[in-house]
Design an enzyme around this catalytic site. Structure first.
Site, PDB file in Angstrom:
ATOM      1  N   SER A 138       0.850  -1.153   0.062  1.00 32.12           N
ATOM      2  CA  SER A 138      -0.027  -0.045   0.211  1.00 32.12           C
ATOM      3  C   SER A 138       0.917   1.301  -0.005  1.00 32.12           C
ATOM      4  O   SER A 138       2.062   1.242   0.492  1.00 32.12           O
ATOM      5  CB  SER A 138      -0.689   0.032   1.383  1.00 32.12           C
ATOM      6  OG  SER A 138      -1.430   1.266   1.712  1.00 32.12           O
ATOM      7  N   TYR A 151      -0.478  -0.619  10.486  1.00 37.81           N
ATOM      8  CA  TYR A 151      -0.524  -0.931   9.159  1.00 37.81           C
ATOM      9  C   TYR A 151       0.449  -0.547   8.178  1.00 37.81           C
ATOM     10  O   TYR A 151       1.069  -1.283   7.268  1.00 37.81           O
ATOM     11  CB  TYR A 151      -1.969  -0.366   8.586  1.00 37.81           C
ATOM     12  CG  TYR A 151      -2.437  -0.635   7.004  1.00 37.81           C
ATOM     13  CD1 TYR A 151      -2.930  -1.826   6.788  1.00 37.81           C
ATOM     14  CD2 TYR A 151      -2.254   0.234   5.973  1.00 37.81           C
ATOM     15  CE1 TYR A 151      -3.166  -2.033   5.388  1.00 37.81           C
ATOM     16  CE2 TYR A 151      -2.633  -0.126   4.931  1.00 37.81           C
ATOM     17  CZ  TYR A 151      -3.086  -1.292   4.437  1.00 37.81           C
ATOM     18  OH  TYR A 151      -3.285  -1.430   3.137  1.00 37.81           O
TER      19      TYR A 151
HETATM   20  N1  LIG Z   1      -8.788  -1.574  -0.731  1.00 32.12           N
HETATM   21  C1  LIG Z   1      -7.672  -0.498  -0.805  1.00 32.12           C
HETATM   22  O1  LIG Z   1      -8.084   0.645  -0.992  1.00 32.12           O
HETATM   23  C2  LIG Z   1      -6.393  -0.885  -0.651  1.00 32.12           C
HETATM   24  C3  LIG Z   1      -5.727   0.132  -0.697  1.00 32.12           C
HETATM   25  C4  LIG Z   1      -4.013  -0.371  -0.740  1.00 32.12           C
HETATM   26  C5  LIG Z   1      -3.647  -1.578  -0.445  1.00 32.12           C
HETATM   27  N2  LIG Z   1      -4.784  -2.511  -0.381  1.00 32.12           N
HETATM   28  C6  LIG Z   1      -4.329  -3.945  -0.073  1.00 32.12           C
HETATM   29  O2  LIG Z   1      -4.904  -4.863  -0.780  1.00 32.12           O
HETATM   30  C7  LIG Z   1      -5.175  -6.130  -0.265  1.00 32.12           C
HETATM   31  C8  LIG Z   1      -6.548  -6.460  -0.329  1.00 32.12           C
HETATM   32  O3  LIG Z   1      -7.309  -5.360   0.157  1.00 32.12           O
HETATM   33  P1  LIG Z   1      -8.941  -5.304   0.000  1.00 32.12           P
HETATM   34  O4  LIG Z   1      -9.142  -3.964   0.442  1.00 32.12           O
HETATM   35  O5  LIG Z   1      -9.287  -6.218  -0.713  1.00 32.12           O
HETATM   36  O6  LIG Z   1      -9.195  -5.927   1.685  1.00 32.12           O
HETATM   37  P2  LIG Z   1     -10.284  -7.003   2.242  1.00 32.12           P
HETATM   38  O7  LIG Z   1     -10.348  -6.480   3.578  1.00 32.12           O
HETATM   39  O8  LIG Z   1     -11.292  -7.291   1.514  1.00 32.12           O
HETATM   40  O9  LIG Z   1      -9.407  -8.428   2.077  1.00 32.12           O
HETATM   41  C9  LIG Z   1      -8.445  -8.578   3.001  1.00 32.12           C
HETATM   42  C10 LIG Z   1      -8.580 -10.027   3.285  1.00 32.12           C
HETATM   43  O10 LIG Z   1      -7.795 -10.630   4.339  1.00 32.12           O
HETATM   44  C11 LIG Z   1      -8.355 -11.478   5.144  1.00 32.12           C
HETATM   45  N3  LIG Z   1      -7.448 -11.938   6.366  1.00 32.12           N
HETATM   46  C12 LIG Z   1      -7.388 -11.149   7.589  1.00 32.12           C
HETATM   47  N4  LIG Z   1      -6.686 -11.655   8.354  1.00 32.12           N
HETATM   48  C13 LIG Z   1      -6.394 -12.874   7.907  1.00 32.12           C
HETATM   49  C14 LIG Z   1      -5.646 -14.093   8.441  1.00 32.12           C
HETATM   50  N5  LIG Z   1      -5.175 -14.085   9.576  1.00 32.12           N
HETATM   51  N6  LIG Z   1      -5.602 -15.138   7.585  1.00 32.12           N
HETATM   52  C15 LIG Z   1      -6.150 -15.237   6.312  1.00 32.12           C
HETATM   53  N7  LIG Z   1      -6.720 -14.322   5.723  1.00 32.12           N
HETATM   54  C16 LIG Z   1      -6.919 -12.976   6.747  1.00 32.12           C
HETATM   55  C17 LIG Z   1      -9.605 -10.928   5.592  1.00 32.12           C
HETATM   56  O11 LIG Z   1     -10.369 -11.962   6.018  1.00 32.12           O
HETATM   57  C18 LIG Z   1     -10.025 -10.326   4.177  1.00 32.12           C
HETATM   58  O12 LIG Z   1     -10.921 -11.018   3.508  1.00 32.12           O
HETATM   59  C19 LIG Z   1      -4.659  -5.744   1.262  1.00 32.12           C
HETATM   60  O13 LIG Z   1      -3.454  -6.522   1.482  1.00 32.12           O
HETATM   61  C20 LIG Z   1      -4.727  -4.604   1.661  1.00 32.12           C
HETATM   62  O14 LIG Z   1      -3.740  -3.901   2.488  1.00 32.12           O
HETATM   63  C21 LIG Z   1      -6.022  -2.164  -0.641  1.00 32.12           C
END
Ligand SMILES: NC(=O)c1ccc[n+]([C@@H]2O[C@H](COP(=O)([O-])OP(=O)(O)OC[C@H]3O[C@@H](n4cnc5c(N)ncnc54)[C@H](O)[C@@H]3O)[C@@H](O)[C@H]2O)c1
Length: 264
Positions: A138, A151
């Site tokens: 991120s 984070y």
């Molecule tokens: N959505 C955004 O704007 C954004 C921006 C920058 C980075 N990201 C990164 O992209 C990735 C996906 O983001 P998203 O928004 O789709 O997130 P999301 O929260 O929908 O998906 C993350 C998933 O990780 C799973 N998770 C959490 N703890 C866990 C564990 N102990 N074991 C297994 N799984 C576990 C959760 O159940 C969840 O479904 C993440 O790494 C996030 O940091 C997202």
């Protein structure tokens, strides 16, 4: 849809929703056999759905054993899961107000977990002739902010973990790249981000639209494929230009819109 991932076996973590679900669907459309993994078993059509816990090395090892028993190889890992629950985010504050357990929880899921997944997957990838690992980091892992300290630090760790993996296993044909993701309109983000914040973030984008999970999935599919066969150790911003410009860019644009012209 292409056939560029035909016969490849791909693990996508955090596939229960958002970016992971979009990536799982995209890799399957490109021909991969996809294992969609999350804390709770995802319900994705066209994928093998699996539950595992990234904070538990035994759970990760057992998950990889199940993948190997079923498919016999691993070619692609999208290391995408992260701890982003509302409870965690509400407590992930500035350093002085940060409980150590909030820090530890972020590190356990976002940095230690991806490391352990790689630890258990890489030997099988090497045995199969190599493969591609794509980590979801991120902009918070590259730049400072007033909150989400744990984070951000965990996502910074992931950026350099990717480079260490690229460095250590490149000769065994393992590629490791990290995508540095900006704001993405996942269903959760659409539901929980106030319009005012979306507008503020949009003003900092160089491209006219905010990102979608499919925008991210497109890049993961590219990095997973042989089209990216000479890219490793890279940290690639996928953020509509959000981190490409001067910090004053949006304010300047508003200033010049007010006074007219484009230069002092
Ligand atoms: N959505 C955004 O704007 C954004 C921006 C920058 C980075 N990201 C990164 O992209 C990735 C996906 O983001 P998203 O928004 O789709 O997130 P999301 O929260 O929908 O998906 C993350 C998933 O990780 C799973 N998770 C959490 N703890 C866990 C564990 N102990 N074991 C297994 N799984 C576990 C959760 O159940 C969840 O479904 C993440 O790494 C996030 O940091 C997202």
């Amino acid at each position: 849809m292409t056939d560029r991932l035909d016969g490849r076996v791909a693990i996508v973590t955090g596939a229960g929703g958002g970016i992971g679900a979009a990536t799982a669907a995209r890799l399957a459309r490109d021909g991969a056999k996809v294992i969609a993994a999350d804390l709770q078993e995802p319900q994705l059509d066209g994928a093998v759905n699996e539950a595992f816990d990234l904070t538990d090395e035994g759970s990760i090892a057992a998950f990889i054993d199940r993948v190997m028993a079923r498919f016999g190889r691993i070619d692609i890992v999208h290391n995408n899961a992260a701890l982003q629950s509302e409870a965690q985010r509400q407590r992930d504050l500035d350093v002085v107000q940060l409980d150590a357990e909030v820090w530890d929880a972020a590190m356990a899921v976002n940095a230690r977990g991806p490391m352990l997944l790689c630890k258990h997957a890489i030997p099988h990838m090497i045995a199969g002739g190599g493969g591609s690992i794509i980590h979801s980091s991120s902009g918070f892992g590259q730049l400072g902010e007033s909150t989400l300290t744990a984070y951000g630090a965990s996502k910074a760790a992931l950026i350099n973990l990717s480079r260490f993996i690229a460095t250590q296993y490149g000769r065994e044909k393992i590629r490791s790249n990290v995508i540095v993701i900006g704001f993405v309109l996942t269903p959760v983000a659409i539901a929980t981000t106030p319009q005012e914040i979306k507008d503020l973030i949009a003003a900092q984008h160089l491209l006219p639209a905010l990102g979608t999970p499919e925008n991210i999935a497109d890049v993961v599919a590219f990095l997973a494929s042989d089209d990216a066969s000479f890219i490793t150790g890279a940290a690639i911003p996928v953020d509509g230009g959000f981190t490409a410009h001067q910090p004053t860019f949006a304010d300047m644009r508003a200033f010049f819109a007010k006074v007219g012209g484009s230069k002092l």
